[in-house]
Scaffold this motif. Structure first.
Motif, PDB file in Angstrom:
ATOM      1  N   GLY A 250       0.923  -1.342  -0.458  1.00  0.00           N
ATOM      2  CA  GLY A 250      -0.117  -0.050   0.005  1.00  0.00           C
ATOM      3  C   GLY A 250       0.820   1.478  -0.078  1.00  0.00           C
ATOM      4  O   GLY A 250       0.418   1.905  -1.117  1.00  0.00           O
ATOM      5  N   TYR A 251       2.089   1.080   1.050  1.00  0.00           N
ATOM      6  CA  TYR A 251       2.530   2.389   0.724  1.00  0.00           C
ATOM      7  C   TYR A 251       3.499   2.465  -0.495  1.00  0.00           C
ATOM      8  O   TYR A 251       3.258   3.669  -0.947  1.00  0.00           O
ATOM      9  CB  TYR A 251       3.681   2.240   1.867  1.00  0.00           C
ATOM     10  N   TYR A 252       3.363   1.202  -1.160  1.00  0.00           N
ATOM     11  CA  TYR A 252       4.594   1.365  -2.167  1.00  0.00           C
ATOM     12  C   TYR A 252       3.431   1.611  -3.702  1.00  0.00           C
ATOM     13  O   TYR A 252       3.965   3.132  -4.305  1.00  0.00           O
ATOM     14  CB  TYR A 252       5.219   0.226  -2.706  1.00  0.00           C
ATOM     15  N   GLU A 253       2.413   1.351  -3.809  1.00  0.00           N
ATOM     16  CA  GLU A 253       1.566   1.640  -4.773  1.00  0.00           C
ATOM     17  C   GLU A 253       0.364   3.263  -4.536  1.00  0.00           C
ATOM     18  O   GLU A 253       0.075   3.747  -5.475  1.00  0.00           O
ATOM     19  CB  GLU A 253       0.878   0.572  -5.301  1.00  0.00           C
TER      20      GLU A 253
ATOM     21  N   LEU B  90      10.667   7.720  -7.415  1.00  0.00           N
ATOM     22  CA  LEU B  90      10.164   7.882  -8.897  1.00  0.00           C
ATOM     23  C   LEU B  90      10.556   7.553  -9.752  1.00  0.00           C
ATOM     24  O   LEU B  90      10.186   8.000 -10.782  1.00  0.00           O
ATOM     25  CB  LEU B  90      11.147   9.619  -7.919  1.00  0.00           C
ATOM     26  N   GLN B  91      11.023   6.549  -9.646  1.00  0.00           N
ATOM     27  CA  GLN B  91      12.014   5.291 -11.140  1.00  0.00           C
ATOM     28  C   GLN B  91      10.552   4.710 -11.297  1.00  0.00           C
ATOM     29  O   GLN B  91      11.555   3.751 -12.112  1.00  0.00           O
ATOM     30  CB  GLN B  91      12.887   4.548 -10.695  1.00  0.00           C
ATOM     31  N   ARG B  92       9.693   4.442 -10.731  1.00  0.00           N
ATOM     32  CA  ARG B  92       8.907   2.969 -10.709  1.00  0.00           C
ATOM     33  C   ARG B  92       8.136   3.756 -12.158  1.00  0.00           C
ATOM     34  O   ARG B  92       7.580   4.317 -12.253  1.00  0.00           O
ATOM     35  CB  ARG B  92       7.786   3.158  -9.802  1.00  0.00           C
ATOM     36  N   GLY B  93       8.219   2.101 -13.045  1.00  0.00           N
ATOM     37  CA  GLY B  93       6.934   2.071 -14.225  1.00  0.00           C
ATOM     38  C   GLY B  93       7.220   2.503 -14.842  1.00  0.00           C
ATOM     39  O   GLY B  93       8.563   3.290 -15.286  1.00  0.00           O
TER      40      GLY B  93
ATOM     41  N   ALA C 260       9.597  -1.789   4.265  1.00  0.00           N
ATOM     42  CA  ALA C 260       9.540  -2.829   3.278  1.00  0.00           C
ATOM     43  C   ALA C 260       8.863  -3.037   2.227  1.00  0.00           C
ATOM     44  O   ALA C 260       9.108  -3.118   0.975  1.00  0.00           O
ATOM     45  CB  ALA C 260       8.177  -3.756   4.448  1.00  0.00           C
ATOM     46  N   ALA C 261       8.179  -1.735   2.231  1.00  0.00           N
ATOM     47  CA  ALA C 261       7.977  -0.475   1.034  1.00  0.00           C
ATOM     48  C   ALA C 261       9.043  -0.744  -0.391  1.00  0.00           C
ATOM     49  O   ALA C 261       9.349  -1.073  -1.147  1.00  0.00           O
ATOM     50  CB  ALA C 261       7.425   0.563   1.302  1.00  0.00           C
ATOM     51  N   CYS C 262      10.297  -0.027   0.593  1.00  0.00           N
ATOM     52  CA  CYS C 262      11.651  -0.205  -0.093  1.00  0.00           C
ATOM     53  C   CYS C 262      12.299  -1.221  -1.038  1.00  0.00           C
ATOM     54  O   CYS C 262      12.391  -1.499  -1.952  1.00  0.00           O
ATOM     55  CB  CYS C 262      12.652   0.851   0.706  1.00  0.00           C
ATOM     56  N   ARG C 263      12.438  -2.549   0.226  1.00  0.00           N
ATOM     57  CA  ARG C 263      12.741  -3.616  -1.014  1.00  0.00           C
ATOM     58  C   ARG C 263      12.023  -4.177  -1.535  1.00  0.00           C
ATOM     59  O   ARG C 263      12.410  -4.455  -2.598  1.00  0.00           O
ATOM     60  CB  ARG C 263      12.595  -4.905   0.680  1.00  0.00           C
ATOM     61  N   ILE C 264      10.581  -3.686  -1.675  1.00  0.00           N
ATOM     62  CA  ILE C 264      10.147  -4.285  -3.083  1.00  0.00           C
ATOM     63  C   ILE C 264      10.262  -3.418  -4.354  1.00  0.00           C
ATOM     64  O   ILE C 264      10.677  -4.002  -5.148  1.00  0.00           O
ATOM     65  CB  ILE C 264       8.510  -4.064  -3.173  1.00  0.00           C
TER      66      ILE C 264
ATOM     67  N   LEU D  91      13.508  -2.437  -4.580  1.00  0.00           N
ATOM     68  CA  LEU D  91      13.955  -2.403  -4.673  1.00  0.00           C
ATOM     69  C   LEU D  91      14.661  -3.784  -5.432  1.00  0.00           C
ATOM     70  O   LEU D  91      15.098  -3.395  -6.721  1.00  0.00           O
ATOM     71  CB  LEU D  91      15.605  -2.574  -3.895  1.00  0.00           C
ATOM     72  N   ASP D  92      13.694  -4.410  -5.433  1.00  0.00           N
ATOM     73  CA  ASP D  92      13.473  -5.957  -6.301  1.00  0.00           C
ATOM     74  C   ASP D  92      12.952  -6.047  -7.395  1.00  0.00           C
ATOM     75  O   ASP D  92      13.454  -6.297  -8.490  1.00  0.00           O
ATOM     76  CB  ASP D  92      12.843  -6.818  -5.441  1.00  0.00           C
ATOM     77  N   GLU D  93      11.936  -4.618  -7.702  1.00  0.00           N
ATOM     78  CA  GLU D  93      10.991  -4.365  -9.098  1.00  0.00           C
ATOM     79  C   GLU D  93      12.048  -4.422  -9.530  1.00  0.00           C
ATOM     80  O   GLU D  93      11.713  -3.906 -10.650  1.00  0.00           O
ATOM     81  CB  GLU D  93       9.908  -4.339  -8.324  1.00  0.00           C
TER      82      GLU D  93
END
Length: 221
Positions: free
Chosen positions: A78-81, A137-140, A187-191, A193-195
């Motif tokens: 939820g935090y990530y998205e 900020l580099q997501r997608g 935990a969101a940051c780990r997502i 980094l992984d994705e």
């Protein structure tokens, strides 16, 4: 290099870049790594190099609470998205500041204190350097809209400790902050980094393990 020297070198590189429109700079990194402070200092240094510099505050680009917490207050996904309104950032800031844009950009679209949706606009000079600091900020496809990304790199455990110290009062104490980081923020940051592998995508990488002794990283490292 000293912190001052690193900031000066990054500011020099960015100030020399002519994109033909306001230069859109993202300051990226995990929670607690020191993005906001770095961005504030960088904007001051860019100004000293003769370019108009604008700091765009990420607090003005959050979703309303109903969206931010719709998956629960402990949700890392939820935090990530859902934390940031990156759609509004794209539509009302990054695209207008880009090629063929009007240069009329949103200063903010949300008031974090009142949770109200707002629309506050300004017009950037054509040669401005606009700096925005936020995690993810580099997501997608958002990453294609940055002209440069400075990634602050640090061991995740060190950044987490700094973040917990910083946010302890706001979150209700060190123990509460530690739990929040473990379940939601880091935990969101780990997502992320992984994705997205944001370090490898950034144009400038700064080793920020020790914020007082940062180091520009050779991309061959």
């Amino acid at each position: 290099m000293t912190r001052s020297a690193v900031l000066d070198e990054v500011a020099r590189r960015l100030s020399e870049r002519d994109a033909g429109h306001p230069l859109r700079i993202g300051i990226d990194g995990v929670c607690g790594v020191g993005k906001s402070t770095f961005a504030e200092e960088l904007v001051s240094r860019i100004g000293s190099h003769g370019r108009p510099a604008i700091l765009l505050d990420s607090d003005g680009f959050h979703h309303v609470r109903a969206i931010r917490y719709r998956r629960g207050r402990d949700s890392a996904r939820g935090y990530y998205e859902d934390a940031y309104d990156f759609g509004a950032l794209r539509e009302f800031a990054l695209e207008p500041l880009g090629p063929e844009g009007s240069r009329r950009y949103a200063v903010r679209v949300h008031d974090l204190a009142t949770d109200e949706i707002v629309r506050e606009f300004a017009t950037a000079p054509a040669d401005a350097v606009v700096v925005f600091a936020a995690t993810f900020l580099q997501r997608g496809d958002l990453r294609e809209l940055w002209d440069e990304v400075v990634y602050l790199d640090a061991a995740i455990e060190r950044a987490e400790r700094r973040g917990i110290r910083r946010d302890a009062v706001q979150l209700g104490g060190a123990d509460v902050a530690a739990r929040a980081y473990a379940s939601r923020y880091m935990a969101a940051c780990r997502i992320y980094l992984d994705e997205e592998d944001p370090r490898s995508r950034a144009s400038i990488v700064v080793d920020h393990d020790d914020p007082m002794r940062p180091r520009l990283v050779d991309r061959r490292d």
